[in-house]
Design a protein around this motif. Structure first.
Motif: not given
Length: 151
Positions: A32-60
């Motif tokens: 878990a700690s290795q995976a978390a460090r790698r995810r954090q590095r990918l975020e810091e490098q800008g490879i992961i730009e962010g996270y979003r929820a996918r919303i059902a358009p018809e429901r809103v």
């Protein structure tokens, strides 16, 4: 540069960004700690730009999706900048691309109904001084959702 494990992490997160570090590590063969460090590095490098929820358009209350091609009457920098500012002010425009070919822009739009789409096009987009022509296509059915990138 990403290695094979980074690409596995990216693939997993595209399918479930809410995955815990433990779950992510289990899927890619890391602690878990290795995976978390790698995810954090990918975020810091800008490879992961962010996270979003996918919303059902018809429901809103969004019942109409359309693609709108916009052709500009002129291509002066001030007009293009002004048009970009207009796009940024329109929440219904969820994607916008510049194109080669006859159309200068392609807009992906979500509206409550056809009347709202009509108002958006005729009251907000067409009146812009740089716009000469607009052509819209209404989406009848979406056969495939936005897919994960092939990492």
């Amino acid at each position: 540069m990403q290695d094979a494990i980074d690409r596995k992490i990216l693939a997993q997160l595209q399918h479930n960004a809410m995955m815990t570090a433990q779950e992510l590590g289990d899927h890619v063969g890391l602690s878990a700690s290795q995976a978390a460090r790698r995810r954090q590095r990918l975020e810091e490098q800008g490879i992961i730009e962010g996270y979003r929820a996918r919303i059902a358009p018809e429901r809103v209350g969004l019942g109409v999706q359309a693609f709108v091609q916009v052709q500009m009457g002129n291509h002066d920098p001030a007009g293009a900048q002004s048009f970009r500012h207009l796009l940024e002010s329109l929440p219904e425009v969820v994607n916008a691309w510049t194109l080669t070919g006859e159309a200068d822009y392609l807009l992906r739009i979500w509206c409550a109904d056809l009347a709202a789409l009509n108002t958006l096009i005729h009251a907000r987009i067409l009146p812009h001084a740089a716009v000469s022509r607009v052509q819209s296509q209404i989406v009848m059915d979406q056969l495939k959702q936005a897919a994960a990138l092939p990492v």
